[in-house]
Scaffold this motif. Sequence first.
Motif, PDB file in Angstrom:
ATOM      1  N   ALA A  66       0.858  -1.187   0.000  1.00 31.58           N
ATOM      2  CA  ALA A  66       0.000   0.000   0.000  1.00 31.58           C
ATOM      3  C   ALA A  66       0.896   1.239   0.000  1.00 31.58           C
ATOM      4  O   ALA A  66       2.038   1.197   0.446  1.00 31.58           O
ATOM      5  CB  ALA A  66      -0.910  -0.008   1.223  1.00 31.58           C
ATOM      6  N   GLU A  67       0.363   2.341  -0.504  1.00 32.17           N
ATOM      7  CA  GLU A  67       1.136   3.572  -0.599  1.00 32.17           C
ATOM      8  C   GLU A  67       0.773   4.519   0.538  1.00 32.17           C
ATOM      9  O   GLU A  67      -0.367   4.527   0.991  1.00 32.17           O
ATOM     10  CB  GLU A  67       0.866   4.242  -1.942  1.00 32.17           C
ATOM     11  CG  GLU A  67       1.294   3.376  -3.117  1.00 32.17           C
ATOM     12  CD  GLU A  67       0.760   3.896  -4.437  1.00 32.17           C
ATOM     13  OE1 GLU A  67       1.418   4.781  -5.006  1.00 32.17           O
ATOM     14  OE2 GLU A  67      -0.310   3.433  -4.852  1.00 32.17           O
ATOM     15  N   ALA A  68       1.744   5.308   0.980  1.00 29.99           N
ATOM     16  CA  ALA A  68       1.528   6.212   2.107  1.00 29.99           C
ATOM     17  C   ALA A  68       2.035   7.609   1.780  1.00 29.99           C
ATOM     18  O   ALA A  68       3.008   7.774   1.058  1.00 29.99           O
ATOM     19  CB  ALA A  68       2.255   5.683   3.342  1.00 29.99           C
ATOM     20  N   VAL A  69       1.342   8.605   2.338  1.00 28.47           N
ATOM     21  CA  VAL A  69       1.817   9.986   2.316  1.00 28.47           C
ATOM     22  C   VAL A  69       2.380  10.252   3.713  1.00 28.47           C
ATOM     23  O   VAL A  69       1.705  10.016   4.716  1.00 28.47           O
ATOM     24  CB  VAL A  69       0.686  10.984   1.995  1.00 28.47           C
ATOM     25  CG1 VAL A  69       1.184  12.420   2.102  1.00 28.47           C
ATOM     26  CG2 VAL A  69       0.125  10.711   0.610  1.00 28.47           C
ATOM     27  N   VAL A  70       3.629  10.708   3.764  1.00 20.20           N
ATOM     28  CA  VAL A  70       4.298  10.908   5.041  1.00 20.20           C
ATOM     29  C   VAL A  70       4.703  12.370   5.206  1.00 20.20           C
ATOM     30  O   VAL A  70       4.937  13.081   4.232  1.00 20.20           O
ATOM     31  CB  VAL A  70       5.545  10.000   5.179  1.00 20.20           C
ATOM     32  CG1 VAL A  70       5.154   8.544   5.123  1.00 20.20           C
ATOM     33  CG2 VAL A  70       6.576  10.315   4.125  1.00 20.20           C
ATOM     34  N   VAL A  71       4.757  12.780   6.465  1.00 27.87           N
ATOM     35  CA  VAL A  71       5.218  14.111   6.814  1.00 27.87           C
ATOM     36  C   VAL A  71       6.384  13.938   7.783  1.00 27.87           C
ATOM     37  O   VAL A  71       6.259  13.235   8.791  1.00 27.87           O
ATOM     38  CB  VAL A  71       4.094  14.943   7.473  1.00 27.87           C
ATOM     39  CG1 VAL A  71       4.625  16.277   7.969  1.00 27.87           C
ATOM     40  CG2 VAL A  71       2.947  15.153   6.509  1.00 27.87           C
ATOM     41  N   ALA A  72       7.496  14.556   7.478  1.00 22.75           N
ATOM     42  CA  ALA A  72       8.656  14.536   8.361  1.00 22.75           C
ATOM     43  C   ALA A  72       8.554  15.758   9.271  1.00 22.75           C
ATOM     44  O   ALA A  72       8.691  16.895   8.823  1.00 22.75           O
ATOM     45  CB  ALA A  72       9.943  14.570   7.551  1.00 22.75           C
ATOM     46  N   VAL A  73       8.276  15.507  10.547  1.00 22.20           N
ATOM     47  CA  VAL A  73       8.085  16.594  11.506  1.00 22.20           C
ATOM     48  C   VAL A  73       9.388  17.384  11.625  1.00 22.20           C
ATOM     49  O   VAL A  73      10.454  16.822  11.852  1.00 22.20           O
ATOM     50  CB  VAL A  73       7.648  16.032  12.878  1.00 22.20           C
ATOM     51  CG1 VAL A  73       7.504  17.156  13.886  1.00 22.20           C
ATOM     52  CG2 VAL A  73       6.337  15.254  12.738  1.00 22.20           C
ATOM     53  N   GLY A  74       9.310  18.681  11.422  1.00 27.80           N
ATOM     54  CA  GLY A  74      10.486  19.541  11.480  1.00 27.80           C
ATOM     55  C   GLY A  74      11.420  19.365  10.289  1.00 27.80           C
ATOM     56  O   GLY A  74      12.523  19.885  10.283  1.00 27.80           O
ATOM     57  N   GLY A  75      10.976  18.610   9.293  1.00 31.27           N
ATOM     58  CA  GLY A  75      11.795  18.397   8.101  1.00 31.27           C
ATOM     59  C   GLY A  75      12.884  17.362   8.283  1.00 31.27           C
ATOM     60  O   GLY A  75      13.720  17.191   7.403  1.00 31.27           O
ATOM     61  N   THR A  76      12.890  16.661   9.414  1.00 30.78           N
ATOM     62  CA  THR A  76      13.909  15.630   9.632  1.00 30.78           C
ATOM     63  C   THR A  76      13.275  14.256   9.487  1.00 30.78           C
ATOM     64  O   THR A  76      12.194  13.998  10.008  1.00 30.78           O
ATOM     65  CB  THR A  76      14.548  15.755  11.027  1.00 30.78           C
ATOM     66  OG1 THR A  76      13.535  15.572  12.009  1.00 30.78           O
ATOM     67  CG2 THR A  76      15.218  17.097  11.207  1.00 30.78           C
ATOM     68  N   ARG A  77      13.965  13.358   8.791  1.00 29.63           N
ATOM     69  CA  ARG A  77      13.433  12.026   8.536  1.00 29.63           C
ATOM     70  C   ARG A  77      13.457  11.143   9.781  1.00 29.63           C
ATOM     71  O   ARG A  77      12.957  10.037   9.758  1.00 29.63           O
ATOM     72  CB  ARG A  77      14.239  11.356   7.433  1.00 29.63           C
ATOM     73  CG  ARG A  77      14.105  12.065   6.094  1.00 29.63           C
ATOM     74  CD  ARG A  77      12.741  11.875   5.538  1.00 29.63           C
ATOM     75  NE  ARG A  77      12.809  11.374   4.173  1.00 29.63           N
ATOM     76  CZ  ARG A  77      11.846  11.528   3.292  1.00 29.63           C
ATOM     77  NH1 ARG A  77      10.767  12.176   3.611  1.00 29.63           N
ATOM     78  NH2 ARG A  77      11.975  11.043   2.088  1.00 29.63           N
ATOM     79  N   SER A  78      14.016  11.611  10.878  1.00 27.89           N
ATOM     80  CA  SER A  78      14.043  10.795  12.085  1.00 27.89           C
ATOM     81  C   SER A  78      12.676  10.735  12.764  1.00 27.89           C
ATOM     82  O   SER A  78      12.435   9.875  13.596  1.00 27.89           O
ATOM     83  CB  SER A  78      15.080  11.335  13.069  1.00 27.89           C
ATOM     84  OG  SER A  78      14.755  12.662  13.433  1.00 27.89           O
TER      85      SER A  78
END
Length: 194
Positions: A66-78
């Motif tokens: 399945a496909e997901a839309v993700v948001v990196a909080v603060g622009g960091t992938r951690s």
Amino acid sequence: MTDMIARALRPIAGRLQMMIGRGVVSAADDAAQAQALQLELLADEVQDGAERFQGYGFTSHPHPGAEAVVVAVGGTRSHVIVVQVEDRRYRLKNLAPGEVALFDDLGQVIHLKRDGIAIESPLKVTIDAPEIAVTGETVTVDADTVEVTAETATIESGAVRLGGAGGQPVARVGDDVDLGTGKIISGSGVVTAE
């Protein structure tokens, strides 16, 4: 001066570009309070334990792929959160404008159509409640088998047709029956059977 500003803004621009992305679901852990997904994001980037935010009252357990839309909080992938999961392999198509549907990969559907609600399932449908009230002009149940288990079942109707329309009247307790012919002598034609 312009080069200095550009160099200073470069890290910020990179973080902004990484804030929103797409991913593919590899696995899901549905046991926690917030569902955690393992995602494949960019090439060779795997994100474990990404929290999935779901709308109140709705939940699902997505299949791998399945496909997901993700948001990196603060622009960091951690710290990645999942705001939407789509699986185009099973999506219902050709709904009319304004229609809504709940569906799964097995073909089970609750479809709020323009002319009513349709519930379809290739599997068993169970209603478990202390009381069931059905009202409306017409309710249609089309199934191979319908089982009703209740202490009391009450049917208020001007005509009860067992086996379809056009059957013979059914004797009720207390109705007169000619024992020689087996024909009902008194009673009403409210209940009939084929």
